[in-house]
Motif scaffolding. Structure first.
Motif, PDB file in Angstrom:
ATOM      1  N   HIS A  18       1.821  -0.760  -9.556  1.00 35.91           N
ATOM      2  CA  HIS A  18       2.484  -2.064  -9.627  1.00 35.91           C
ATOM      3  C   HIS A  18       1.971  -3.032  -8.562  1.00 35.91           C
ATOM      4  O   HIS A  18       2.307  -4.216  -8.599  1.00 35.91           O
ATOM      5  N   SER A  20      -0.710  -5.354  -7.053  1.00 35.55           N
ATOM      6  CA  SER A  20      -1.957  -6.045  -7.394  1.00 35.55           C
ATOM      7  C   SER A  20      -2.938  -5.878  -6.229  1.00 35.55           C
ATOM      8  O   SER A  20      -2.534  -5.507  -5.112  1.00 35.55           O
ATOM      9  N   PRO A  21      -4.213  -6.157  -6.451  1.00 36.88           N
ATOM     10  CA  PRO A  21      -5.154  -6.118  -5.324  1.00 36.88           C
ATOM     11  C   PRO A  21      -4.713  -7.022  -4.170  1.00 36.88           C
ATOM     12  O   PRO A  21      -4.873  -6.670  -2.997  1.00 36.88           O
ATOM     13  N   GLU A  22      -4.132  -8.170  -4.499  1.00 36.97           N
ATOM     14  CA  GLU A  22      -3.638  -9.081  -3.451  1.00 36.97           C
ATOM     15  C   GLU A  22      -2.454  -8.478  -2.707  1.00 36.97           C
ATOM     16  O   GLU A  22      -2.323  -8.649  -1.490  1.00 36.97           O
ATOM     17  N   ASP A  23      -1.569  -7.776  -3.434  1.00 38.80           N
ATOM     18  CA  ASP A  23      -0.438  -7.107  -2.788  1.00 38.80           C
ATOM     19  C   ASP A  23      -0.945  -6.034  -1.821  1.00 38.80           C
ATOM     20  O   ASP A  23      -0.453  -5.918  -0.704  1.00 38.80           O
ATOM     21  N   ARG A  24      -1.915  -5.252  -2.268  1.00 37.35           N
ATOM     22  CA  ARG A  24      -2.467  -4.204  -1.403  1.00 37.35           C
ATOM     23  C   ARG A  24      -3.087  -4.802  -0.159  1.00 37.35           C
ATOM     24  O   ARG A  24      -2.944  -4.272   0.938  1.00 37.35           O
ATOM     25  N   SER A  63       2.961 -10.680  -5.346  1.00 33.63           N
ATOM     26  CA  SER A  63       2.950 -10.927  -6.794  1.00 33.63           C
ATOM     27  C   SER A  63       4.389 -10.957  -7.298  1.00 33.63           C
ATOM     28  O   SER A  63       5.298 -10.424  -6.653  1.00 33.63           O
ATOM     29  N   GLN A  94       4.308  -5.549 -14.387  1.00 40.08           N
ATOM     30  CA  GLN A  94       2.866  -5.423 -14.598  1.00 40.08           C
ATOM     31  C   GLN A  94       2.279  -4.303 -13.732  1.00 40.08           C
ATOM     32  O   GLN A  94       2.711  -4.080 -12.605  1.00 40.08           O
ATOM     33  N   THR A  95       1.263  -3.628 -14.290  1.00 38.50           N
ATOM     34  CA  THR A  95       0.519  -2.622 -13.536  1.00 38.50           C
ATOM     35  C   THR A  95      -0.939  -3.047 -13.420  1.00 38.50           C
ATOM     36  O   THR A  95      -1.428  -3.874 -14.192  1.00 38.50           O
ATOM     37  N   TYR A  96      -1.605  -2.459 -12.426  1.00 36.05           N
ATOM     38  CA  TYR A  96      -3.005  -2.739 -12.130  1.00 36.05           C
ATOM     39  C   TYR A  96      -3.736  -1.416 -11.965  1.00 36.05           C
ATOM     40  O   TYR A  96      -3.106  -0.387 -11.692  1.00 36.05           O
TER      41      TYR A  96
END
Length: 98
Positions: A18, A20-24, A63, A94-96
């Motif tokens: 769950h 996003s690359p930005e969250d990580r 996100s 949403q998942t990534y």
């Protein structure tokens, strides 16, 4: 020795997919800056443990999915969310690729 009375907190356990690359990047920033920036967390090889009740100003950069999970955790009395590589996905969020 008497058994200590320990404080107990609730924890939500969800899929790290769950994030996003930005969250990580936001979570990793906290680690890289030793807590000066980002979202309060601990990181390990299998995911992140996020303090759901702090750094709400940093959460505005998250996100919509991460913000919704943190809000749901707080509403359900959870102090932490474990974003676990093996955690279960949440319907409607949403998942990534992880």
């Amino acid at each position: 020795m008497p058994t200590p009375d320990l404080p107990v907190e609730r924890l939500a356990d969800v899929s790290a997919a769950h994030l996003s690359p930005e969250d990580r990047a936001l979570l990793d920033l906290y680690i890289e800056t030793e807590g000066a920036n980002g979202l309060s967390c601990l990181v390990g090889p299998y995911g992140w443990l996020v303090y759901a009740s702090s750094e709400l100003r940093a959460a505005v950069h998250a996100s919509p999915g991460l913000a919704a999970i943190l809000a749901a955790a707080r509403a359900q009395g959870c102090a932490y969310v474990l974003f676990d590589r093996d955690g279960l996905p949440i319907d409607g969020v949403q998942t990534y690729d992880f």
